[in-house]
Every structure is written in C-alpha cells, then in structure tokens.
Design an enzyme around this catalytic site. Structure first.
Site, PDB file in Angstrom:
ATOM      1  N   TYR A  40       0.856  -1.191   0.000  1.00 49.93           N
ATOM      2  CA  TYR A  40       0.000   0.000   0.000  1.00 49.93           C
ATOM      3  C   TYR A  40       0.892   1.241   0.000  1.00 49.93           C
ATOM      4  O   TYR A  40       1.870   1.289  -0.733  1.00 49.93           O
ATOM      5  CB  TYR A  40      -0.962  -0.068   1.192  1.00 49.93           C
ATOM      6  CG  TYR A  40      -2.126   0.875   1.061  1.00 49.93           C
ATOM      7  CD1 TYR A  40      -2.968   0.821  -0.058  1.00 49.93           C
ATOM      8  CD2 TYR A  40      -2.399   1.823   2.041  1.00 49.93           C
ATOM      9  CE1 TYR A  40      -4.029   1.691  -0.193  1.00 49.93           C
ATOM     10  CE2 TYR A  40      -3.474   2.702   1.922  1.00 49.93           C
ATOM     11  CZ  TYR A  40      -4.275   2.636   0.788  1.00 49.93           C
ATOM     12  OH  TYR A  40      -5.334   3.498   0.670  1.00 49.93           O
ATOM     13  N   LYS A  95     -20.415 -20.696 -10.039  1.00 52.62           N
ATOM     14  CA  LYS A  95     -19.721 -20.594 -11.323  1.00 52.62           C
ATOM     15  C   LYS A  95     -18.263 -20.180 -11.087  1.00 52.62           C
ATOM     16  O   LYS A  95     -17.344 -20.689 -11.740  1.00 52.62           O
ATOM     17  CB  LYS A  95     -20.434 -19.560 -12.211  1.00 52.62           C
ATOM     18  CG  LYS A  95     -20.087 -19.627 -13.689  1.00 52.62           C
ATOM     19  CD  LYS A  95     -20.506 -20.954 -14.297  1.00 52.62           C
ATOM     20  CE  LYS A  95     -20.299 -20.996 -15.785  1.00 52.62           C
ATOM     21  NZ  LYS A  95     -21.423 -20.526 -16.569  1.00 52.62           N
ATOM     22  N   GLU A 137     -24.051 -14.366 -17.286  1.00 49.92           N
ATOM     23  CA  GLU A 137     -24.672 -15.590 -16.782  1.00 49.92           C
ATOM     24  C   GLU A 137     -26.138 -15.343 -16.432  1.00 49.92           C
ATOM     25  O   GLU A 137     -26.485 -14.310 -15.857  1.00 49.92           O
ATOM     26  CB  GLU A 137     -23.920 -16.054 -15.523  1.00 49.92           C
ATOM     27  CG  GLU A 137     -24.268 -17.430 -15.052  1.00 49.92           C
ATOM     28  CD  GLU A 137     -23.608 -18.519 -15.888  1.00 49.92           C
ATOM     29  OE1 GLU A 137     -24.065 -19.665 -15.793  1.00 49.92           O
ATOM     30  OE2 GLU A 137     -22.653 -18.209 -16.620  1.00 49.92           O
ATOM     31  N   ASP A 163     -24.499 -19.208 -21.085  1.00 57.95           N
ATOM     32  CA  ASP A 163     -25.758 -19.920 -21.319  1.00 57.95           C
ATOM     33  C   ASP A 163     -26.012 -20.102 -22.815  1.00 57.95           C
ATOM     34  O   ASP A 163     -26.616 -21.090 -23.232  1.00 57.95           O
ATOM     35  CB  ASP A 163     -26.928 -19.158 -20.688  1.00 57.95           C
ATOM     36  CG  ASP A 163     -26.771 -19.030 -19.188  1.00 57.95           C
ATOM     37  OD1 ASP A 163     -26.466 -20.044 -18.549  1.00 57.95           O
ATOM     38  OD2 ASP A 163     -26.906 -17.917 -18.659  1.00 57.95           O
ATOM     39  N   GLY A 197     -34.824 -20.381 -26.834  1.00 52.44           N
ATOM     40  CA  GLY A 197     -34.171 -19.412 -25.963  1.00 52.44           C
ATOM     41  C   GLY A 197     -32.759 -19.106 -26.426  1.00 52.44           C
ATOM     42  O   GLY A 197     -32.341 -19.492 -27.523  1.00 52.44           O
ATOM     43  N   ALA A 198     -32.006 -18.456 -25.559  1.00 47.37           N
ATOM     44  CA  ALA A 198     -30.655 -18.028 -25.912  1.00 47.37           C
ATOM     45  C   ALA A 198     -29.772 -19.201 -26.291  1.00 47.37           C
ATOM     46  O   ALA A 198     -29.028 -19.149 -27.277  1.00 47.37           O
ATOM     47  CB  ALA A 198     -30.041 -17.256 -24.744  1.00 47.37           C
ATOM     48  N   ASN A 287     -32.583 -30.153 -18.216  1.00 45.77           N
ATOM     49  CA  ASN A 287     -32.079 -30.635 -16.928  1.00 45.77           C
ATOM     50  C   ASN A 287     -33.020 -30.215 -15.804  1.00 45.77           C
ATOM     51  O   ASN A 287     -33.534 -29.097 -15.830  1.00 45.77           O
ATOM     52  CB  ASN A 287     -30.674 -30.067 -16.674  1.00 45.77           C
ATOM     53  CG  ASN A 287     -29.626 -31.143 -16.556  1.00 45.77           C
ATOM     54  OD1 ASN A 287     -29.929 -32.289 -16.265  1.00 45.77           O
ATOM     55  ND2 ASN A 287     -28.385 -30.776 -16.790  1.00 45.77           N
TER      56      ASN A 287
END
Length: 758
Positions: A40, A95, A137, A163, A197-198, A287
């Site tokens: 520092y 994650k 995410e 995703d 979806g995506a 899932n």
C-alpha cells in the site's frame, strides 16, 4: 415442518464454516511493515504511475489478467427463472468455484439489480477495467442477445454469455462426432431444435457454422413449430422460422436425423422417436429431466446416439467442458474478445480429444476397462485431465491467428506444462474417486452406525449412489438418528448382539474359531467376540456378506487394527500391513507412508511399505514417483536411521528396477525439482513429479501428515490400510463426516479392484 435432507444439507453447505463459496486470498507477503509499505502506501504509487503511463501495465502489476467477472441480473437462473439478482448470487459464486477448480481462474461474482438493458450495459462497462474477462450468466432472452452484442462491441476484453455459447460449443463438438459415426453429411442432415431461448439460438447458429443448412432446420417453441406466418416473432426466432407444412413437434420429428432438446422434460415420446430417420442423433439436454428419458430412448431405438445433460448417462453435455478452458486460453494471450474462430477452435479441440486414446487414469475414474470413441463416447468426460492442456492452446492459437491476441505465445510446450501444473489442486482426486465408486457401487458395512457422524456419512454414500450401506449398531438408536436427519432408506440395520443374529453369530464364531483355535481361542471366546461389532463386521466381509468395511470412529486405532489383522488376514507375501494417507495438496495428491502402523520399520519392511504404496498410487490412476525421506541426502550422513533407508532403496532398485523410487533424500530436495537436478543429477527422481513420500518411521510420518492438515488446512484421505486380504479401512478416532465419506469411497473402489482379481 422439517426441511428435506437435501435442502438442509445444501443450506448448511453454503452457510458453514464461512458463508459463501469463494474468498480473496493475498498473493504477496504481508508479514512485515516493509511488506505493507510496498503493498500500500507509499510503494503502491509506483505501479499506479506505471499504469497511468501505460495502461497495458495493469496486466503486469495487478490481478486483472487472471480475473474474470461472473455477472448476472438473475432473470434466468438455472431452472428457477427470474428470481432476482440477490437470489442468483449463490449460482454466480458456484460458477466462480468451477472457474477456479477446473482452470485456476480467479472470479468476482457481480449481481446487477436491474432489468433495464442500457443500465446493465452501462454498469458492466463501468466496472470492466477491473477484469480480464466477462462471463455473462443467467440473463433471459431476448435481452441477453443485445447485452452480449453491445458489450462485445464496446469492450476490449473477452466477453461471453455462457448460457448461449457454452452449450453450443459442447453440443457442436458432440454433434460433429455423432455425424461422423453415422457417416451422414452435415450439409444434408435434417435437424429439429426444440426450444427457442438463448442457448437454442446460439446452438443452431454454431451448427450452421459447422456446415448444417438453414433450410434443413426446424425450430419449435412451447407453441409448436416456429413458422414465418406467425406474427410478432422476435428477430432471433424469425431467423429460424420455416414455411414448411408442419405445425407440431410430432410432425417435425418425422424423418429428422437430429433432435436437439433445450426445452422441458418428457416432451418427446417413443412414438416420435420411431418416426425419426435411420441412426437418429438425439441430444435431450433439458435438466434435470431430459426431453426423453435416456433408458427409454435407447430401448426404443437400438440405433440411436443419445446425449443428455446428466452425469449418470453417457455423453453428458456439460458446460464445464468449455467455459473454464475457453477463458483460460483467451486470458493467456490477452485476447480482446472471444470470437467465432475461438469458439470453433474449442469445438474441434473437444471433438478431436474424444477420438484420442483415453488415459488409464480416466478409465479408472469412470470404472471402465477401456473408454473408446463411439456412440457412447462422443465428447470427453468432465474429469479428463487433458482438457486443460488441449482446449486452451487451441483457443489461444485461434485468437492469435484471428489477430486479437495482444500477448502471443511462442513456446507451446512450456505453455502446456504450465497449464498442466494449474491442475495441482488435489481435491480433484476426490471428485474422480467418487465418480469411480458410483460406476459400480459395492456393499459397505458401517460398523458404528449408531454414531451420528458415521450415519451422516452412510447417508451421503447412499444418497449419492456411491455405495450400498449396511448399518451396524443399536437398532433403536440408528432409527432415531435416521429420523432426526431425515434419512429415509430401506437399508439393512444389524445389531450383532440381538437374538435375531444368533444363527449368523454362531456361524461366524465357528469360522473364526477354526482359524484361531491353535492361537488360544476357544469356541466360547469366539462366540463372545462375535457380539462385538468390529469382529462381526469383519466376519461379514470375510464370509462375503458384504464387500467392504469402514470402522474406527469410536475406538483407538490400535484396538481396531488388531481384530482386522486376526480376522481378515494379510495378502500373500505381505508380512506386515501398513497405512498411507493421501494429502490433497496444491501440487497434487501426495501419498504419505507409513502414517499409522509400523513404529520403526526395518530396511526390508520399508521396502515392502514402499512397494505397497506404489500399488496404491497406481490404484488411484497415477504413475508412482516415490521419494524415501531422511535427514540425509545420498550418504551425506551416517546413522542407523539413514542406513536402513539407503538399504531399502537398494532392495527396491534390485527387485523393481522399473519403479521410480530413490533416496535417502531430504524432503526439500525431493519436492524441489530445480534443487534436485542441480545437486543430484543422477537421481531417478529427476524430471519426475514426486507423488509418494516414504518416512523412516511412524513418528515422522504421523507428525508430518497431521502438521500439514492443521497448519495448511490440507485435506487428507486415510489412513488407507495396505496389505489386508479384504477391503477393510479404519478411520481415525472422531473423524469428520467428510473424512468418513472419503475413506468409504476408497473402500468401495478397493472392493471394485478386488472383484476384478477374482
């Protein structure tokens, strides 16, 4: 109302011993005032000024280059939907954990409390200087598309919405190999995608990049086939709308070559499957419940190639095969983004890896004799240690060749070695061990099941499908404890003292008496001993009433070892049993021997302990590289303690010339390759990563492994008994639940190995 076991266990895992799953750990010394003045004020001013002058120096002087942000607004969390930014935080931490354990990437999770696209983008852009990469995410579509597009355009660091692209990359690799196996042409196959979806959009785009034709793709959502005559389609759905004369998923499946499921469970019926073309490829990736059950699908179509998102079936499409290694490669060349070339490089690297010979360690992990490329193995297994040395280099090369790498790699061999070293965290062994045990669960006796921690361990073994517990102890106490912890299972509960066990008790007593009658044991004494749970449990294994045994929780180690030696007996050629502990260190699993049994072994006994340790190391899928420790280096000191180690080494070199073992050697030289090569270039350990340490006596071994456990918080598996005829293992007095589970997994794997020999 009581929480379910799974729920309470999950909550306790996230709460204790410290809330959350990730923490910040210093990487520099901080013990002195001088250290702090450098960390520092005033020393920190120097890197600040250097970065002000040259912003690229941030990668040199800060953690930016190996720090990724996992960012979400919580609008599409796992299977939970829009639960909000704060509620999504445990997932983002999870994650981060995966990034660290699979690719050694540090993570800050960032939860942004807004659904406004512009505000979200602005927030991420404002904090981006902190990070070397951004992993988006759990953001719902269609906003996810715009957020990713804008951030990729406006930031100069890697950005990826996992995703979308994670599933796309893994499934594309699997699809490439599945099409090759069926000998079909990717430009001709008819593809049905259920889900819009995506992930579904990204997957389909990547399949087109692989060579599939848009005209051969039919996409469905919850209302059926997405057609061009439907009003108010999003731009993403419009991209894959069709004008073919079909309206339902059932109609779309007729003569289709490929089904891609990114929707909900049980929407595909056997009838639909039967209408598909010859050798259909079905990726049911919903899932936890796939679009069609795996077993039902393979029963319906013998010619099917099937993949799911589940770990309990072949061909698991798991994003962990992708994102850690893609970011690893991108960070290591300081890529300014993650482009299509890098994603496609990951696809080909994964697909090619599945075609290579599978290392024995991977076969052992999954309980297979030989995993080979084919319809049940079209993508690598998540615990394949080659992933980190194959995927990041492919991604890094693609970044360099496409012109977005700021720090190109020149020495690829050195880079691969560096990547391999990143997998040093020994806890991966436990994940591999549990996966291996699950592949062929064996019966296991818990001899002290009326103790809460032992019962909790048995519950984990049962609920995870790792083994088949047999519970010994007071039935009333066991049933009360099972109710307390919500352990609902129809398992054998045996009280050796009970009247109902009299017949088996007498049978065991006679067998034991016949074996020990010339050693002062009478039949009456044998009958009394069989009322004791350790004797009864050992005889259950001896008489093949159970495959394996774990005991020792409530009694001293020596008092438990004695009956095991008497009843189980030693393997042929073994004069003395021994014990090893696996220490899960940062440099990888280390086997410490003998940590529990032989106080002052002779040279010959040391040699036998070393050989048994080498067998144990191989059982866990590693090639043994063993150092025999002393306070001396190759004759530098003369002492009886040194001489016996040197003599043991001579015996081993003569009897097992191919075994990598050497000594006597001091611990620092054994564990420091540079020091070893410099001072003792003749040693057989040169160029080898030592994974076995043989101590000259119990005193040093026991003290050594326990110091490591307490000072460095290194997890230990063991002591693992070596040299007994049967898979019997003894835990330390008062062992934790995790330690009991670990040794139970070892006992089950040991039983699997014994079964192979029969």
């Amino acid at each position: 109302m009581k929480k379910s076991t799974k729920k309470s266990e999950a909550l306790l895992y996230h709460e204790l011993p410290t809330p959350g799953k990730i923490q910040v750990v210093p990487t520099k010394k901080y013990s002195t005032q001088r250290d702090l003045s450098l960390a520092y004020s005033p020393g920190v001013a120097e890197p600040c000024l250097a970065i002000e002058e040259n912003p690229n120096d941030a990668y040199k002087y800060t953690s930016k280059g190996h720090l990724v942000a996992v960012i979400s607004n919580g609008t599409a969390v796992l299977g939970l939907g829009d639960i909000g930014a704060l509620a999504g935080k445990p997932v983002m931490e999870g994650k981060g954990l995966l990034f660290k354990i699979f690719a050694d990437i540090d993570v800050f999770d960032i939860e942004v409390d807004t659904k406004d696209v512009e505000k979200f983008i602005e927030t991420v852009k404002n904090i981006a200087p902190t990070f070397g990469g951004i992993n988006l995410e759990d953001i719902k579509a269609p906003e996810a598309f715009e957020i990713e597009r804008r951030l990729k355009e406006e930031l100069d660091i890697p950005v990826m919405h996992d995703d979308q692209h994670g599933t796309a990359i893994i499934s594309a690799a699997a699809l490439k190999n599945a099409i090759e196996i069926t000998k079909k042409n990717i430009s001709e196959v008819k593809i049905v995608v259920n889900g819009a979806g995506a992930a579904a959009i990204s997957c389909t785009r990547l399949y087109l990049a692989l060579g599939a034709k848009r005209a051969n793709v039919v996409m469905c959502d919850s209302k059926g086939v997405i057609r061009k005559d439907i009003e108010n389609l999003t731009s993403q759905k419009s991209e894959f709308a069709t004008d073919r004369d079909m309206y339902t998923l059932e109609e779309a499946m007729v003569n289709a070559d490929i089904f891609i499921g990114l929707s909900v469970g049980n929407v595909v019926t056997p009838k639909m499957l039967k209408t598909m073309a010859k050798e259909p490829i079905v990726f049911a990736m919903a899932n936890p419940t796939p679009e069609i059950d795996y077993n039902l699908a393979v029963k319906t179509r013998k010619d099917i190639i099937m993949a799911t998102g589940r770990s309990d079936h072949p061909n698991q499409v798991n994003n962990v095969l992708g994102f850690p290694f893609i970011f690893r490669g991108a960070l290591d060349v300081r890529a300014t983004g993650i482009n299509e070339e890098m994603k496609m490089a990951a696809v080909h690297a994964l697909a090619n890896l599945a075609k290579e010979s599978v290392p024995e360690q991977v076969n052992i992990t999954y309980g297979e004799t030989s995993i080979q490329f084919g319809k049940d193995y079209i993508i690598p297994k998540p615990f394949d240690h080659r992933l980190i040395t194959e995927v990041p280099p492919a991604v890094a090369k693609a970044a360099m060749e496409s012109g977005i790498a700021k720090e190109p790699i020149t020495n690829w061999e050195a880079y691969k070695e560096l990547l391999a070293d990143r997998l040093g965290a020994g806890s991966k062994l436990m994940r591999m061990l549990m996966a291996r045990a699950k592949s062929d669960p064996k019966t296991i006796v818990f001899a002290e099941a009326d103790h809460l921690d032992v019962l909790k361990a048995a519950q984990i073994i049962h609920e995870e499908g790792v083994g088949k517990p047999i519970l010994l102890g007071d039935k009333t106490i066991i049933n009360e404890l099972m109710e307390e912890i919500n352990f609902e299972a129809d398992l054998p509960i045996i009280d050796p003292k009970s009247d109902e066990e009299e017949e088996r008790r007498n049978k065991f007593a006679k067998a034991y008496w016949k074996k020990r009658q010339r050693n002062g044991i009478t039949l009456l004494a044998a009958q009394k001993l069989m009322r004791e749970r350790n004797y009864f449990a050992a005889m259950m294994v001896n008489e093949c009433n159970a495959d394996s045994l774990v005991t020792g929780y409530s009694r001293s180690y020596p008092s438990v070892v004695k009956p095991m030696i008497e009843l189980i007996g030693k393997q042929t050629g073994v004069k003395k049993i021994a014990a090893t502990n696996i220490m899960l260190t940062k440099r990888g699993p280390m086997f410490f021997s003998d940590t529990a049994i032989n106080i002052n072994p002779t040279a010959k006994e040391l040699a036998n302990i070393t050989y048994m340790t080498s067998v144990a190391i191989k059982m866990f899928g590693f090639e043994p590289n063993i150092a025999m420790l002393s306070f001396s280096n190759f004759g530098s000191s003369k002492s009886p303690m040194v001489e016996k180690v040197a003599q043991a080494v001579k015996l081993l070199h003569a009897k097992f010339p191919k075994l990598t073992v050497d000594g006597e050697i001091q611990a620092d030289f054994a564990l420091n390759p540079k020091l070893l090569k410099e001072k003792f270039p003749f040693s057989k350990l040169n160029g080898k990563k030592v994974n076995g340490l043989i101590f000259p006596g119990l005193e040093s071994a026991n003290i050594g492994y326990k110091l490591m456990k307490e000072f460095n918080e290194v997890e230990s598996i063991g002591p693992i008994i070596m040299g007994l005829k049967k898979p019997v293992h003894i835990i330390q007095l008062g062992a934790s639940v995790d330690e009991i589970v670990n040794i139970a997994c070892v006992a089950i794997v040991h039983a699997q190995e014994k079964a192979k020999i029969k």
